[in-house]
Design an enzyme around this catalytic site. Structure first.
Site, PDB file in Angstrom:
ATOM      1  N   LYS A  80       0.862  -1.179   0.000  1.00  0.00           N
ATOM      2  CA  LYS A  80       0.000   0.000   0.000  1.00  0.00           C
ATOM      3  C   LYS A  80       0.898   1.227   0.000  1.00  0.00           C
ATOM      4  CE  LYS A  80      -4.525   0.855   0.523  1.00  0.00           C
ATOM      5  NZ  LYS A  80      -5.695   0.098   0.112  1.00  0.00           N
ATOM      6  N   VAL A 181     -25.888   3.239   0.169  1.00  0.00           N
ATOM      7  CA  VAL A 181     -26.227   2.831  -1.196  1.00  0.00           C
ATOM      8  C   VAL A 181     -25.423   3.679  -2.184  1.00  0.00           C
ATOM      9  CG1 VAL A 181     -28.427   1.679  -0.851  1.00  0.00           C
ATOM     10  CG2 VAL A 181     -28.390   4.171  -0.980  1.00  0.00           C
ATOM     11  N   VAL A 184     -20.901   0.582  -4.184  1.00  0.00           N
ATOM     12  CA  VAL A 184     -21.042  -0.851  -3.928  1.00  0.00           C
ATOM     13  C   VAL A 184     -22.467  -1.193  -3.493  1.00  0.00           C
ATOM     14  CG1 VAL A 184     -20.241  -2.774  -2.489  1.00  0.00           C
ATOM     15  CG2 VAL A 184     -18.594  -1.086  -3.315  1.00  0.00           C
ATOM     16  N   TYR A 186     -25.319   0.256  -3.957  1.00  0.00           N
ATOM     17  CA  TYR A 186     -26.366   0.366  -4.988  1.00  0.00           C
ATOM     18  C   TYR A 186     -26.339  -0.837  -5.930  1.00  0.00           C
ATOM     19  CZ  TYR A 186     -29.624   2.574  -8.190  1.00  0.00           C
ATOM     20  OH  TYR A 186     -30.727   2.843  -8.960  1.00  0.00           O
TER      21      TYR A 186
HETATM   22  P1  NAD Z   1     -19.241   5.277  -1.701  1.00  0.00           P
HETATM   23  O1  NAD Z   1     -18.653   6.485  -1.086  1.00  0.00           O
HETATM   24  O2  NAD Z   1     -19.647   5.295  -3.117  1.00  0.00           O
HETATM   25  O3  NAD Z   1     -20.523   4.806  -0.854  1.00  0.00           O
HETATM   26  C1  NAD Z   1     -20.596   4.858   0.536  1.00  0.00           C
HETATM   27  C2  NAD Z   1     -21.975   5.408   0.897  1.00  0.00           C
HETATM   28  O4  NAD Z   1     -22.152   5.283   2.299  1.00  0.00           O
HETATM   29  C3  NAD Z   1     -22.121   6.885   0.556  1.00  0.00           C
HETATM   30  O5  NAD Z   1     -23.263   7.050  -0.276  1.00  0.00           O
HETATM   31  C4  NAD Z   1     -22.317   7.561   1.908  1.00  0.00           C
HETATM   32  O6  NAD Z   1     -23.233   8.641   1.878  1.00  0.00           O
HETATM   33  C5  NAD Z   1     -22.866   6.418   2.746  1.00  0.00           C
HETATM   34  N1  NAD Z   1     -22.653   6.573   4.176  1.00  0.00           N
HETATM   35  C6  NAD Z   1     -21.530   7.002   4.817  1.00  0.00           C
HETATM   36  N2  NAD Z   1     -21.722   6.978   6.145  1.00  0.00           N
HETATM   37  C7  NAD Z   1     -22.977   6.497   6.345  1.00  0.00           C
HETATM   38  C8  NAD Z   1     -23.764   6.248   7.495  1.00  0.00           C
HETATM   39  N3  NAD Z   1     -23.304   6.464   8.726  1.00  0.00           N
HETATM   40  N4  NAD Z   1     -25.006   5.748   7.333  1.00  0.00           N
HETATM   41  C9  NAD Z   1     -25.501   5.541   6.099  1.00  0.00           C
HETATM   42  N5  NAD Z   1     -24.807   5.763   4.972  1.00  0.00           N
HETATM   43  C10 NAD Z   1     -23.554   6.233   5.091  1.00  0.00           C
HETATM   44  O7  NAD Z   1     -18.180   4.116  -1.405  1.00  0.00           O
HETATM   45  P2  NAD Z   1     -18.134   2.661  -2.061  1.00  0.00           P
HETATM   46  O8  NAD Z   1     -17.126   2.659  -3.131  1.00  0.00           O
HETATM   47  O9  NAD Z   1     -19.518   2.182  -2.335  1.00  0.00           O
HETATM   48  O10 NAD Z   1     -17.508   1.845  -0.852  1.00  0.00           O
HETATM   49  C11 NAD Z   1     -18.308   1.460   0.251  1.00  0.00           C
HETATM   50  C12 NAD Z   1     -17.458   0.647   1.219  1.00  0.00           C
HETATM   51  O11 NAD Z   1     -16.943  -0.501   0.554  1.00  0.00           O
HETATM   52  C13 NAD Z   1     -16.235   1.386   1.771  1.00  0.00           C
HETATM   53  O12 NAD Z   1     -16.020   0.945   3.093  1.00  0.00           O
HETATM   54  C14 NAD Z   1     -15.103   0.907   0.877  1.00  0.00           C
HETATM   55  O13 NAD Z   1     -13.853   0.971   1.543  1.00  0.00           O
HETATM   56  C15 NAD Z   1     -15.516  -0.532   0.655  1.00  0.00           C
HETATM   57  N6  NAD Z   1     -14.982  -1.130  -0.582  1.00  0.00           N
HETATM   58  C16 NAD Z   1     -15.290  -0.601  -1.773  1.00  0.00           C
HETATM   59  C17 NAD Z   1     -14.795  -1.198  -2.939  1.00  0.00           C
HETATM   60  C18 NAD Z   1     -15.162  -0.670  -4.300  1.00  0.00           C
HETATM   61  O14 NAD Z   1     -14.982  -1.405  -5.277  1.00  0.00           O
HETATM   62  N7  NAD Z   1     -15.674   0.548  -4.405  1.00  0.00           N
HETATM   63  C19 NAD Z   1     -13.972  -2.324  -2.853  1.00  0.00           C
HETATM   64  C20 NAD Z   1     -13.693  -2.866  -1.589  1.00  0.00           C
HETATM   65  C21 NAD Z   1     -14.212  -2.249  -0.452  1.00  0.00           C
END
Ligand code: NAD
Length: 359
Positions: A80, A181, A184, A186
């Site tokens: 990382k 939502v 991921v 959604y």
């Molecule tokens: P994102 O920012 O698109 O979505 C996260 C959503 O969570 C946002 O819409 C935000 O408003 C909402 N949120 C934040 N705090 C909240 C709360 N207290 N209550 C309700 N909603 C809340 O991020 P993402 O890319 O969808 O990632 C989501 C999680 O998955 C993160 O922890 C990320 O590290 C993990 N992750 C993502 C990926 C990926 O491919 N994007 C891969 C591995 C892990």
């Protein structure tokens, strides 16, 4: 603890500092373990308050990548990087290019990707200076947005745990509470709705909530109420550390399986869930779909192959729970054992070949 003592304790191979005065770059790359292959892990750009904070974060994140790649069956190690700066203020083409040259000095031992503060466009710039950057634009042979594959992996893992807990992998009629939502969450809702699951969702962003309610007939709940929703599966897809001392007593589910990283605030929360009869599927096992997707770029991106590899998360989840049951340990520890077993097998293979690997 001193840095070298910590590296020794967790067996990190390298910690490399890089700076470029012209662009203002200050970056640290941590390589934890390259037993299985070159270390792959994202670059986080963050306004750390101290160098010390950045060092501990990068060491911790690099180690987590070793486990994630090992459990996902990838021939990759864990690494990382962090760039110490506010991405909103300090990001520039010069800085990203300088960073790309820094990555390149490691001659392929570390491969970078996007993380917090670094997006696909940034990776496109970094990759002008190094071939050791993945997550590029699809128009340039890149793997693009990983979140649909992260969601797909979570979906397969949910099916595996549903088979164990409810006796059938069918999610039709199961009530799933999705926290967050965004990207991921959604996509996950889409897969669950298609399967006929009943959805309760929440997000801090009202527009996203309304979109999910309209698209998937989901019931919207307030962010603070999501933990107590009576459901079969709670899917955390927002931030980390949401399973903590405050939320554990509120939970009203049989299974926790979501895409968020570091869901358990502390390791003992895994034991707490086990005592309460709640099945927690370790986050890094479930959410490896994004890593699997980005790693495919190294072999010439092939979408079909990604879909097949991501589907194997089903078998990994099954194996994790077999180990957990057999050894009477929480699934989070069982996942670590699975990763360590794969690393040990590869190490003994190296030894059998008379090769000693130098970090
Ligand atoms: P994102 O920012 O698109 O979505 C996260 C959503 O969570 C946002 O819409 C935000 O408003 C909402 N949120 C934040 N705090 C909240 C709360 N207290 N209550 C309700 N909603 C809340 O991020 P993402 O890319 O969808 O990632 C989501 C999680 O998955 C993160 O922890 C990320 O590290 C993990 N992750 C993502 C990926 C990926 O491919 N994007 C891969 C591995 C892990």
């Amino acid at each position: 603890m001193s840095i070298l003592r910590a590296m020794e304790k967790y067996n990190h191979e390298n910690l490399v500092f890089g700076q470029d005065r012209e662009s203002g770059l200050k970056a640290i790359i941590a390589i934890h373990d390259t037993t299985l292959g070159p270390a792959l892990g994202g670059t986080r750009m963050w306004a750390y308050t101290s160098e010390e904070e950045a060092v501990w974060d990068v060491l911790r994140l690099a180690r987590a990548m070793t486990y994630k790649a090992a459990v996902a069956g990838l021939d990759l190690g864990g690494g990382k990087a962090v760039i110490i700066s506010d991405p909103g203020k300090a990001k520039s083409e010069e800085l990203l290019r300088a960073y790309g040259r820094f990555v390149d000095t490691l001659k392929g031992k570390y491969i970078t990707a996007a993380d917090v503060g670094i997006c696909q466009q940034d990776i496109d710039i970094i990759s002008q200076e190094t071939s050791c950057a993945v997550g590029r634009n699809p128009s340039q042979g890149g793997s693009g947005d990983p979140s649909p594959y992260t969601a797909l992996g979570v979906f397969h893992g949910m099916k595996a745990i549903a088979k164990i807990v409810f006796g059938s992998e069918r999610l039709a009629g199961k009530r799933v509470a999705v926290q967050g939502v965004g990207q991921v969450g959604y996509h996950l809702c889409s897969l669950l709705a298609e399967e006929g699951a009943e959805l309760a969702i929440t997000d801090l962003n009202r527009t996203l909530v309304e979109k999910a309610v309209r698209a998937y007939h989901a019931a919207a709940v307030l962010p603070e109420d999501i933990f107590a929703v009576q459901c079969d599966i709670f899917a955390p897809c927002a931030l980390g550390a949401v399973i903590n001392d405050r939320t554990v007593p509120e939970l009203n589910c049989r299974v926790i399986a979501g895409g968020a990283n570091n869901v358990l605030a502390e390791e003992y929360h895994g034991e707490e869930l086990l005592k309460r009869g709640i099945y927690y599927v370790p986050d890094y096992v479930l959410n490896a779909g994004g890593l699997i997707n980005v790693a495919e770029e190294l072999y010439g991106y092939n979408r079909q192959r990604v879909i097949e590899k991501v589907a194997r998360i089903y078998d990994t989840v099954t194996e994790v729970f077999q180990i957990s049951k057999r050894e009477g340990i929480p699934p989070s520890q069982a996942a670590d054992r699975l990763a360590e077993k794969r690393l040990a097998r590869r190490k003994s293979w190296w030894t059998g070949q008379g090769v000693s690997k130098v970090g």
